[in-house]
Motif scaffolding. Structure first.
Motif, PDB file in Angstrom:
ATOM      1  N   GLY A 186     -10.490 -78.403   5.412  1.00  0.00           N
ATOM      2  CA  GLY A 186     -10.600 -78.169   4.177  1.00  0.00           C
ATOM      3  C   GLY A 186      -8.980 -78.044   3.775  1.00  0.00           C
ATOM      4  O   GLY A 186      -9.013 -77.522   2.299  1.00  0.00           O
ATOM      5  N   VAL A 187      -8.054 -78.002   4.452  1.00  0.00           N
ATOM      6  CA  VAL A 187      -6.634 -78.186   4.086  1.00  0.00           C
ATOM      7  C   VAL A 187      -6.289 -79.120   3.023  1.00  0.00           C
ATOM      8  O   VAL A 187      -6.610 -80.497   3.512  1.00  0.00           O
ATOM      9  N   PRO A 188      -5.910 -79.105   1.709  1.00  0.00           N
ATOM     10  CA  PRO A 188      -5.652 -80.023   0.876  1.00  0.00           C
ATOM     11  C   PRO A 188      -4.507 -80.781   1.388  1.00  0.00           C
ATOM     12  O   PRO A 188      -3.635 -80.500   1.825  1.00  0.00           O
ATOM     13  N   ASP A 189      -4.765 -82.144   0.993  1.00  0.00           N
ATOM     14  CA  ASP A 189      -3.713 -83.040   1.686  1.00  0.00           C
ATOM     15  C   ASP A 189      -2.304 -82.954   0.789  1.00  0.00           C
ATOM     16  O   ASP A 189      -1.279 -82.916   1.697  1.00  0.00           O
ATOM     17  N   GLU A 190      -2.307 -82.456  -0.288  1.00  0.00           N
ATOM     18  CA  GLU A 190      -1.044 -82.166  -1.131  1.00  0.00           C
ATOM     19  C   GLU A 190      -0.112 -81.325  -0.122  1.00  0.00           C
ATOM     20  O   GLU A 190       1.119 -81.557  -0.143  1.00  0.00           O
ATOM     21  N   ILE A 191      -0.667 -80.288   0.200  1.00  0.00           N
ATOM     22  CA  ILE A 191       0.415 -79.209   0.814  1.00  0.00           C
ATOM     23  C   ILE A 191       0.907 -79.521   2.150  1.00  0.00           C
ATOM     24  O   ILE A 191       2.217 -79.483   2.532  1.00  0.00           O
ATOM     25  N   THR A 192       0.249 -80.489   3.029  1.00  0.00           N
ATOM     26  CA  THR A 192       0.844 -80.908   4.404  1.00  0.00           C
ATOM     27  C   THR A 192       1.753 -82.130   3.939  1.00  0.00           C
ATOM     28  O   THR A 192       2.870 -82.265   4.498  1.00  0.00           O
ATOM     29  N   GLU A 193       1.365 -83.097   2.940  1.00  0.00           N
ATOM     30  CA  GLU A 193       2.087 -83.948   2.476  1.00  0.00           C
ATOM     31  C   GLU A 193       3.627 -83.384   1.788  1.00  0.00           C
ATOM     32  O   GLU A 193       4.491 -83.976   2.119  1.00  0.00           O
ATOM     33  N   ALA A 194       3.416 -82.344   1.192  1.00  0.00           N
ATOM     34  CA  ALA A 194       4.638 -81.537   0.317  1.00  0.00           C
ATOM     35  C   ALA A 194       5.474 -81.246   1.365  1.00  0.00           C
ATOM     36  O   ALA A 194       6.756 -81.233   1.508  1.00  0.00           O
ATOM     37  N   ALA A 195       4.847 -80.765   2.538  1.00  0.00           N
ATOM     38  CA  ALA A 195       5.842 -80.170   3.757  1.00  0.00           C
ATOM     39  C   ALA A 195       6.356 -81.351   4.407  1.00  0.00           C
ATOM     40  O   ALA A 195       7.580 -81.197   4.818  1.00  0.00           O
ATOM     41  N   ARG A 196       5.734 -82.559   4.349  1.00  0.00           N
ATOM     42  CA  ARG A 196       6.557 -83.705   5.246  1.00  0.00           C
ATOM     43  C   ARG A 196       7.512 -83.928   4.308  1.00  0.00           C
ATOM     44  O   ARG A 196       8.655 -84.564   4.922  1.00  0.00           O
ATOM     45  N   VAL A 197       7.427 -84.067   3.024  1.00  0.00           N
ATOM     46  CA  VAL A 197       8.340 -84.705   2.143  1.00  0.00           C
ATOM     47  C   VAL A 197       9.518 -83.780   2.115  1.00  0.00           C
ATOM     48  O   VAL A 197      10.574 -84.374   2.003  1.00  0.00           O
ATOM     49  N   ASP A 198       9.424 -82.549   2.110  1.00  0.00           N
ATOM     50  CA  ASP A 198      10.520 -81.577   2.182  1.00  0.00           C
ATOM     51  C   ASP A 198      11.079 -81.502   3.810  1.00  0.00           C
ATOM     52  O   ASP A 198      12.018 -80.582   3.915  1.00  0.00           O
ATOM     53  N   GLY A 199      10.684 -82.411   4.507  1.00  0.00           N
ATOM     54  CA  GLY A 199      11.219 -82.706   5.838  1.00  0.00           C
ATOM     55  C   GLY A 199      10.889 -81.843   6.743  1.00  0.00           C
ATOM     56  O   GLY A 199      11.789 -81.466   7.883  1.00  0.00           O
ATOM     57  N   ALA A 200       9.829 -81.086   6.681  1.00  0.00           N
ATOM     58  CA  ALA A 200       9.300 -80.071   7.896  1.00  0.00           C
ATOM     59  C   ALA A 200       8.790 -80.945   8.857  1.00  0.00           C
ATOM     60  O   ALA A 200       7.985 -82.126   8.956  1.00  0.00           O
ATOM     61  N   GLY A 201       9.057 -80.594  10.270  1.00  0.00           N
ATOM     62  CA  GLY A 201       8.574 -81.154  11.572  1.00  0.00           C
ATOM     63  C   GLY A 201       7.293 -80.734  11.636  1.00  0.00           C
ATOM     64  O   GLY A 201       6.672 -79.920  10.952  1.00  0.00           O
ATOM     65  N   ARG A 202       6.707 -81.147  12.662  1.00  0.00           N
ATOM     66  CA  ARG A 202       5.252 -80.749  13.281  1.00  0.00           C
ATOM     67  C   ARG A 202       5.280 -79.368  13.397  1.00  0.00           C
ATOM     68  O   ARG A 202       4.166 -78.763  12.773  1.00  0.00           O
ATOM     69  N   TRP A 203       6.145 -78.733  14.192  1.00  0.00           N
ATOM     70  CA  TRP A 203       5.876 -77.133  14.368  1.00  0.00           C
ATOM     71  C   TRP A 203       6.009 -76.223  13.181  1.00  0.00           C
ATOM     72  O   TRP A 203       5.108 -75.523  12.804  1.00  0.00           O
TER      73      TRP A 203
END
Lengths: 297, 275
Positions: A186-203
């Motif tokens: 149920g986690v919206p794609d946008e928020i994980t995408e946004a985190a990735r775009v911001d350069g967040a790593g897996r952890w």
């Protein structure tokens, strides 16, 4: 179903209420007769032993050194099982949430098999794995020279506790994993995408994006697991019978033994009533959390 | 969350975890196919050579497994059907009606799912004895209802709330009364879910040990879990027969779980996740 005419005349009484009450009535009778009444009766039985004074049972149980010991056991059993089921459940949910061909098969094995295995079957399977002479665990450890002689897994107080907790983790983690997996989906794609775009790593994506999102589910699932673990009977009963020397005796197996081995219903009802009060506290918290979230939605 | 497709590492991990998780059951299955000299071989004989069906035969011929299996089936079918019969109307009332006391009743339903069996065992034992239902299959079914009926209401309510309200409103405009809307529109739509719920209750009864052990002293009334528990511990455990019986008892449950897992998960997670 037509509502009776008198109902419409009564001020404030709405016809749909009658229909609703007719629909819920048989169920309410079951709740009253098969849940409320037996619980009340159990409390009544616990209050006075035959020929004794009021609360004698409680005085005796609470001052019994075994009570403190069993409390410790129940705490270890619950804390250990719940922690491991949480870790295994969350880890496996994260793993299964990664796309992979043949996911259905992995899911059937990892999530469904332990859940579907009847309690008694899980208990005997693990009892056999831990067998001192013919068990797989000792065989593997001996083969790789990690131990010099077979270990009596279910014969030592600490190992027996570890062993039943381990078996319970196998039996129970899939339910937690299912809850976490459903929440992850149920986690919206946008928020994980946004985190990735911001350069967040897996952890950091997990720590700062997923974990806060999962938190409400984690709380509810952990509380539910605590309740199920305290209530859970067959695994310990079959694997160790509460032994060696009461080392794996929990409130539930103790209450069972008092009632059905020693035939002291009054004492048994005392221990089970105490268990019930503990469960009621957790269950009330769960229900409160749950209704709060439902009403917020 | 959209799944990122996994690489070799993901597969490796999935295969490893699957192997670890499947092992206890797989081991039980392998042991059930070994002869006693192999079961008690030292060091362990990992694969059954030769494979034998003797324990399966023994458990049926010497231990009257079919009787226990039938008893389990009767108790479980009874529990499944009665739970649904009791649960379906309140579930509908909860999703489609407003009435005073609804909230309190609903909270009770959620609470009751979590009550421990141990609290019921003494009063039920005395009660069943008093009404002559101790050592009978219907007696055990009655004892199971407090654990299956609330969860039935809970699951079924979730299935009803998935039905679009417009469908039911349209039927009312066409002249159906509330009961007809329920029986002609809503009920047919939740039938698959209802079957899943009945099977969930069935499976509770199928695996239940504590009550069956305590309320069914006569051998010809006992269920499969009781038989299996009796193989353990008297002098030495008859592992071969025990595991043959265990495999046979697990297969029906496993099949139903695999087929219906999506319903079960939906029913259960709706409880934990909604909101």
């Amino acid at each position: 179903m037509r509502s009776p005419a008198y109902a419409e005349k009564t001020r404030g009484w709405r016809p749909e209420w009658s229909t609703a009450y007719v629909m819920v009535l048989p169920f309410v009778l079951v709740l009253a007769g098969l849940i409320a009444y037996p619980i009340a009766w159990n409390i009544a039985i616990s209050l006075r032993p035959e020929g004794g004074r009021l609360l004698d049972n409680y005085r005796q149980i609470l001052s019994d050194p075994l009570f403190a010991y069993v409390t410790g056991n129940t705490l270890m059993w619950t804390a250990g099982s719940v922690t491991l089921q949480f870790l295994a459940g969350l880890g496996i949910a994260l793993l299964l949430n990664r796309g992979a061909k043949g996911r259905a098969v992995f899911r059937a094995i990892i999530l469904v098999l332990p859940w579907a295995t009847p309690d008694i079957v899980a208990a005997v399977a693990w009892k056999w794995l831990y067998n001192e002479l013919y068990g797989v665990f000792n065989d593997l450890l001996l083969r790789f020279h990690l131990i010099g002689y077979p270990i009596a897994w279910l014969g030592d107080p600490y190992l027996a506790r570890l062993s039943v907790i381990n078996a319970n983790t196998w039996k129970g983690f899939s339910l937690s994993a299912m809850f976490y997996l459903a929440a992850l989906q149920g986690v919206p794609d946008e928020i994980t995408e946004a985190a990735r775009v911001d350069g967040a790593g897996r952890w950091s994506t997990f720590r700062y994006v997923l974990l806060p999102y999962l938190w409400p589910t984690i709380v509810v699932t952990v509380v539910l697991t605590i309740i199920f673990t305290i209530n859970y009977f067959p695994l310990i009963y079959i694997m160790t019978g509460g032994g060696p020397a009461e080392a794996t005796e929990t409130y539930v197996t103790w209450a069972y033994r008092l009632g059905f081995t020693f035939l002291d219903f009054s004492k048994s009802a005392t221990v089970s009533t105490l268990t019930f009060l503990i469960i009621l506290a957790f269950a009330s918290y769960y229900t409160w959390q749950f209704t709060k979230r439902q009403e917020a939605a | 969350m959209r799944a990122r497709s996994g690489g070799v590492g993901t597969y490796g991990l999935l295969v490893f975890v699957s192997a670890v998780v499947a092992f206890p059951f797989l081991w039980l299955l392998l042991t059930s196919l070994k002869t006693y000299p192999q079961i008690y071989a030292f060091p362990i004989a990992y694969l059954p050579r030769p494979m034998t069906g003797e324990h399966y035969e023994n458990v049926v011929v010497q231990h009257n497994f079919v009787r226990y299996f039938l008893n389990s089936a009767i108790v479980s079918v009874g529990t499944g059907l009665l739970s649904v019969a009791l649960g379906v109307l309140p579930a509908y009332a909860f999703t489609r009606f407003r009435f005073p006391g609804k909230r309190g009743l609903f909270i009770t339903v959620i609470l009751c799912q979590m009550f421990p069996q141990i609290v019921f065992i003494v009063p039920f034992f005395i009660l069943l004895k008093a009404i002559g239902l101790i050592d009978t299959l219907p007696g055990v079914v009655i004892a199971y209802l407090p654990f299956t009926a609330p969860i039935t209401v809970w699951f079924t309510a979730n299935f009803f709330s998935d039905i679009p309200l417009e469908l039911e409103e349209a039927a009312r405009i066409d002249g159906c009364n509330r009961f007809q809307v329920f029986s002609r529109v809503a009920l047919p739509l939740v039938l698959p879910g209802l079957a899943a719920v009945a099977i969930y209750a069935f499976l509770f009864a199928w695996g239940e040990l504590m009550f069956a052990l305590s309320f069914l002293p006569s051998q010809d009334k006992q269920t499969v879990p009781v038989l299996l528990s009796l193989f353990v511990g008297q002098y030495n455990t008859r592992w071969g027969e025990l595991f043959a019986g265990s495999v046979t008892a697990t297969i029906p449950a496993l099949v139903m779980f695999v087929v219906l897992q999506s319903y079960f998960v939906r029913g259960l997670t709706a409880g934990a996740l909604k909101g």
